[in-house]
Design an enzyme around this catalytic site. Structure first.
Site, PDB file in Angstrom:
ATOM      1  CG  PHE A   1      -1.971   1.115   1.061  1.00 58.70           C
ATOM      2  CD1 PHE A   1      -3.057   0.980   0.211  1.00 58.70           C
ATOM      3  CD2 PHE A   1      -1.792   2.322   1.717  1.00 58.70           C
ATOM      4  CE1 PHE A   1      -3.975   2.021   0.045  1.00 58.70           C
ATOM      5  CE2 PHE A   1      -2.697   3.365   1.553  1.00 58.70           C
ATOM      6  CZ  PHE A   1      -3.778   3.218   0.723  1.00 58.70           C
TER       7      PHE A   1
ATOM      8  NE  ARG B   1     -10.200  -2.759  -2.718  1.00 55.26           N
ATOM      9  CZ  ARG B   1      -9.663  -1.982  -1.776  1.00 55.26           C
ATOM     10  NH1 ARG B   1      -8.489  -2.295  -1.251  1.00 55.26           N
ATOM     11  NH2 ARG B   1     -10.267  -0.896  -1.384  1.00 55.26           N
TER      12      ARG B   1
END
Lengths: 409, 409
Positions: free
Chosen positions: B127, B368
């Site tokens: 991330f 997602r």
């Protein structure tokens, strides 16, 4: 004194604004310099943010409710209160975290300009977190803290000083620095300047642009009425914005956060001060408080603030001569607060609170009262004085219950 | 598939908990991994914090409402969700800011132990903010970033590695690291370990103590349902607590903040991770979300999470073979989410949202979907599959409106 206060309240052009706060009429709230009162519009606005924006619109509110631009939007609204341009201020994190970013940025700017300066100059007795953040950078080997008493600051501006960092209005004494003069002195000595406006914004005149200030931070939960622990704000003068780097380089300060790239590229301007995802509920409450201050306007707020503190100073001097005022007598160098020394300041403060006159205690021996100009009445100030007189005469503050200490004193 | 989902929902021991969220029945909310849904108890609790604690009790709520201990209280409630002891977790700031603190603390620990290690090892595609915080410390000259693909991490653990920092469940692919194995590998190589649990806490099994993890951070606004931008949490194993130093040494992390001393002295234990004044409104909302997760219990949450993702994976494979699943097929190494690659993932996502099936898009080409086990129904998962099938067959996603991009995409 009581009558004089009544006359002043009757003539007060800001009197109507107290009605915009949910503040019991019976309370003399002289602690808005610690936690601002609740604006009447806040509960409904927060309910809307919670129920509609979060509950119903869910993730789409990042776009549709403008959550993603809230830090900038709020910054632009704060800017006129502190003499800044709308793109020079951003709401983010806490005062402490913003101090760390801006001290770091200042040190980096100096080193980029080929300067070996590492000293961050401040004063002893500054608000603790300000000094602790210098210490944090010192622990990283990146800064060197130097403290000089306020009278000696200008002479302490040696050629090793990278940054002069001061709190504009002192949290305990209420003394106010001459921002323009000290900024110039620092610049003349090759140093940058960072002002902590925590006890200034929304209550006293602040002209960051006029003073030529480089950086500033300020607090959202005092005179801006943003709610407990509301986010803070940070200011960077336009001339520095494209050059600054700060180490808390989180994704919200990235030029394109939603590209999810591995390499950090700072967003343009003051946006690069953002780090993580901002606390939207707290920041939304803060917006209501800031909007309210903007509606009133900074000039009348400043004028009333000065009126309240001067009225109180004179009344205290006349009626309670045994409490030493440690705040300056001259309103021009005083913030929106007064502090009085007494060895039993803690007990006096607790006894006043029991009578719904709310000030606060600052260790070891200071009773502090603040004048949030949007809702404090002259009658509240008069009540402080008359209750204190009564209490000192009767010795009521000596009751054992007033000596008990909570976690936050 | 629809019938199978109905049967699974009918037998689901967690089915009743959806009623504890204010979530429209018509919405299939598969984005709780980005922003958790609103617990039914939150609006009233926040109204109470705003009106009574702030509005009526004002500054005294720091003591009487326990604001001052909220970070610790919340941390203790999060602890059992991540396999930690109650005094090992604290709520504070954002994930990004907490990463900075803990990376710094780890580097300092290594140097105190006489180690010259400066490398922080992570993986490319982690991330972004995780990598950016390493970069931040790199810009200060205090860290060196090294990235190794996940298959190469163990071999990259050289004797210059101070810290292995990984996100337990990958935000995009949903791949889950073996925490125990990698922690041991790092320790064997003399490195410390910091786990980012942003996509794990509240949805997948996490046993920080069992794995011997040194440090961790996690997110309050995903599976913990704390609200937009809710504060984050940080974990420090007991054995490190008295030894760690971190540079964001703000006044709330001081041993005696209300003594207002000039010198920083860290509070005992994990409290020293606090920096500035916490955003009480946002943190109070987070407490409601965490309380709700604690009421359900982590074991059934984990079990249902796995059931939902496995049901969806199988149904997608059967009915939508043209979307490549980039998440692991093995539930044992997968978080509570699935990601599918399609060159028009953005448009598909927008078209699904128009049908109230809410997932999200991650650049450049990933659709997602996340399975927040407390409120996602098997029927929601079945609807994702059937709506997608219908949309791909009809080509409805090709409408121009679905290609428009918001600030957050």
């Amino acid at each position: 004194m009581i009558e004089q206060a009544a006359n002043l309240d009757a003539a007060d052009p800001l009197a109507k604004w107290r009605g915009e706060f949910l503040l019991d009429d019976a309370i003399a709230y002289l602690d808005g310099n610690s936690l601002g009162a609740l604006p009447k519009a806040t509960p409904d606005r927060i309910a809307e943010v919670v129920r509609r924006e979060w509950g119903e619109d869910l993730i789409s509110s990042w776009n549709t409710a403008g959550w993603i631009n809230l830090p900038q939007r709020l910054g632009a609204k704060i800017a006129p209160l502190v003499g800044a341009k709308s793109d020079e201020v951003i709401a983010a994190d806490s005062v402490s975290v913003n101090l760390f970013k801006l001290i770091s940025a200042a040190l980096k700017l100096q080193s980029q300009n080929g300067q070996r300066r590492k000293v961050v100059l401040s004063e002893p007795g500054n608000f603790p977190t300000d000094l602790y953040m210098i210490e944090g950078l010192e622990s990283q080997g990146l800064a060197e803290q130097r403290l000089a008493d306020r009278g000696d600051i200008e002479s302490a501006l040696g050629d090793d000083v990278a940054l002069l960092m001061l709190t504009h209005v002192h949290y305990k004494s209420g003394e106010m620095f001459d921002m323009a003069r000290l900024t110039k002195a620092a610049h003349d000595a090759g140093a940058l300047v960072l002002w902590d406006l925590s006890h200034s914004a929304g209550a006293v005149p602040v002209d960051l642009n006029g003073a030529g200030a480089d950086f500033a931070v300020g607090c959202g939960y005092k005179y801006l009425n943003g709610g407990p622990g509301a986010p803070a704000f940070a200011y960077v003068a336009q001339r520095h914005q494209s050059g600054i780097e700060q180490p808390l380089s989180g994704w919200m300060g990235h030029a394109k956060p939603f590209d999810f790239t591995d390499e950090y590229a700072p967003a343009p301007g003051v946006d690069r001060l953002l780090c993580g995802t901002p606390p939207i509920l707290s920041m939304s409450a803060m917006e209501v408080g800031v909007d309210l201050m903007a509606s009133i306007g900074i000039a009348p707020l400043v004028e009333k603030s000065s009126g309240l503190s001067e009225f109180t100073r004179a009344a205290m001097a006349e009626h309670i001569p045994e409490l030493e005022c440690i705040s300056p007598a001259d309103p021009a160098v005083r913030g929106s607060q007064l502090s009085f020394r007494h060895e039993n300041a803690y007990e006096l403060c607790q006894a006043l609170i029991a009578r719904k006159v709310i000030g606060d205690f600052r260790a070891p021996d200071v009773l502090r009262v603040g004048f949030a100009p949007a809702y404090v009445r002259y009658a509240d100030c008069a009540r402080l004085v008359s209750e204190l007189r009564d209490m000192l005469d009767s010795g009521e503050w000596r009751k054992a219950e007033y000596a008990e200490r909570g976690a936050v004193t």
